[in-house]
Scaffold this active site. Structure first.
Site, PDB file in Angstrom:
ATOM      1  N   GLU A   1       8.806   5.722  18.643  1.00 33.64           N
ATOM      2  CA  GLU A   1      10.004   5.594  19.471  1.00 33.64           C
ATOM      3  C   GLU A   1       9.993   6.471  20.721  1.00 33.64           C
ATOM      4  O   GLU A   1      10.674   6.156  21.688  1.00 33.64           O
ATOM      5  CB  GLU A   1      11.253   5.916  18.627  1.00 33.64           C
ATOM      6  CG  GLU A   1      11.421   5.038  17.399  1.00 33.64           C
ATOM      7  CD  GLU A   1      11.754   3.589  17.718  1.00 33.64           C
ATOM      8  OE1 GLU A   1      11.173   3.041  18.671  1.00 33.64           O
ATOM      9  OE2 GLU A   1      12.593   3.019  17.011  1.00 33.64           O
TER      10      GLU A   1
ATOM     11  N   HIS B   1       7.979  10.766  10.466  1.00 33.77           N
ATOM     12  CA  HIS B   1       7.754   9.430   9.901  1.00 33.77           C
ATOM     13  C   HIS B   1       7.582   9.536   8.406  1.00 33.77           C
ATOM     14  O   HIS B   1       7.027  10.517   7.904  1.00 33.77           O
ATOM     15  CB  HIS B   1       6.516   8.773  10.533  1.00 33.77           C
ATOM     16  CG  HIS B   1       6.516   7.286  10.366  1.00 33.77           C
ATOM     17  ND1 HIS B   1       5.973   6.676   9.263  1.00 33.77           N
ATOM     18  CD2 HIS B   1       7.041   6.309  11.141  1.00 33.77           C
ATOM     19  CE1 HIS B   1       6.157   5.366   9.381  1.00 33.77           C
ATOM     20  NE2 HIS B   1       6.795   5.116  10.505  1.00 33.77           N
TER      21      HIS B   1
END
Ligand code: ACO
Length: 355
Positions: free
Chosen positions: A297, A242
């Site tokens: 996700e 991220h």
């Protein structure tokens, strides 16, 4: 120059804060764990809209209007379904969004919020040769989506998911929506920009490939070997890493807890947890100077699979939730009255010889 605008503050917002160092997401003053699974998606959307739309009704009327908008849209989109069901579901939903009116009013915001909830289940059923199911405006948003999909369980998990992904600072799709809104284009234009940015695998397109990875590893039976080969090819592991979080994405655990509550998911969840541990160990071994952890996700994929969405629909479900944030950000940006127009640095190329 900040590559990928890393660390650049490009907007002031009262909507949400991604606290990367401590792994916290705050939406309008509430930590994610105070919202997901505790407040409905409609309530979180209402929270995001507050102050950005004239005549915003109270929470109850807001939920009822979202329901009646679902019913109104079903009739409007029905004739287009057979043609659009030939497209990948995300593109079909986006095409229907593009057909909506393009103002900055609350009616259009309701339509943009309701449309993916009606269109996605209808397109999936149409593709499968089944009749689309008419919305039930009296149900909660997530419960109605599950019902329109033809399923009878998972509404609570989907509701928590939609609230979880409703907003997340200045991510790529929200930034895209804000750029368009800053030109004073309408909400549909801004939301379409969000759809287009969300689609890519480095953003909202990751969860389908997470299922591909899990299925391939299940078939091969050796997670370490599969993941090692993926690294050797230079692939990125979907569902990990991220830009902002320097620790675990807080949304991952919220979603994992929801998956654990779903009947029949325990075996798949246990397998995914094993793969996650192998992937994290390999990420730490191969990229020791980066903090790469699980992102939203990975468990999105498991949750949406367990609710019954086909894997090529996952990104459209993400858009269903994120539209709430796009709309609020679009209004917040438009209300500043200032167009977003950064500068670029020109690198003079050698001049081409004239022929
Ligand atoms: N697998 C393998 N390596 C990775 C991964 C990953 N998932 N993520 C980052 N890296 C590596 C990069 O290759 C890079 O290595 P290098 O410095 O040797 O070139 C290093 O870690 C740093 O990566 P960046 O590109 O600086 O990370 P960035 O902040 O630009 O990207 C992103 C973040 C796009 C999420 C990235 O981690 C990634 O591609 N993840 C996989 C796709 C994914 O899960 N996307 C969903 C993100 S969540 C969301 O948008 C809703």
């Amino acid at each position: 120059m900040a590559s990928g605008l890393e660390g650049v503050v490009a907007a002031e917002t009262v909507l949400s804060d991604v606290r990367g160092e401590v792994g916290e997401l705050v939406i309008r003053g509430y930590r994610l764990d105070e919202l997901a699974g505790r407040r409905s998606f409609e309530q979180v959307a209402h929270l995001l809209f507050a102050g950005f739309f004239d005549n915003l009704p109270d929470e109850q009327v807001f939920a009822a209007r979202l329901g009646s908008t679902r019913a109104e849209l079903f009739d409007a989109i029905h004739p287009a379904l057979p043609g659009l069901a030939q497209l990948p579901p995300y593109d079909g939903v986006r095409a229907l969004v593009a057909g909506l009116a393009d103002t900055s009013g609350l009616d259009d915001a309701f339509r943009l919020l309701a449309l993916p909830a009606v269109a996605l289940p209808a397109l999936v059923r149409q593709r499968d040769g089944l009749d689309p199911i008419f919305p039930d405006p009296t149900l909660g948003h997530a419960a109605d989506v599950v019902r329109m999909l033809g399923r009878d369980a998972g509404a609570g998990a989907l509701d928590a998911y939609l609230a979880t992904v409703s907003d997340h600072g200045l991510n790529a799709s929200t930034f895209a929506a804000r750029v368009v809104a800053s030109t004073q284009a309408g909400l549909t234009s801004a939301v379409l920009a969000g759809y287009s940015a969300l689609k890519g695998p480095l953003h909202g397109g990751a969860p389908g490939p997470v299922i591909d990875m899990l299925d391939a590893i299940a078939e091969e039976g050796d997670a370490a070997a599969w993941i090692s080969r993926a690294f050797d090819r230079g692939d990125r592991l979907m569902g990990f890493g991220h830009r902002i979080y320097r620790t675990r994405d807080p949304r991952a655990d919220v979603l994992k807890a929801q998956v654990a509550k779903l009947a029949g998911s325990s075996e798949r969840l246990a397998f995914a947890e094993q793969v996650e541990q192998v992937a994290l160990a390999e990420l730490r071994r191969r990229k020791p100077d980066r903090v790469l952890d699980t992102n939203v996700e990975f468990y999105t994929a498991l949750l949406l699979e367990a609710v019954g969405f086909p894997k090529d629909c996952f990104t459209a479900v993400f858009a269903m939730g994120r539209t709430a944030g796009w709309l609020a950000h679009a209004r917040e940006q438009a209300m500043t009255g200032r167009v977003i127009r950064p500068a670029s640095r020109y690198i003079e190329p050698p001049r081409q010889q004239a022929a």
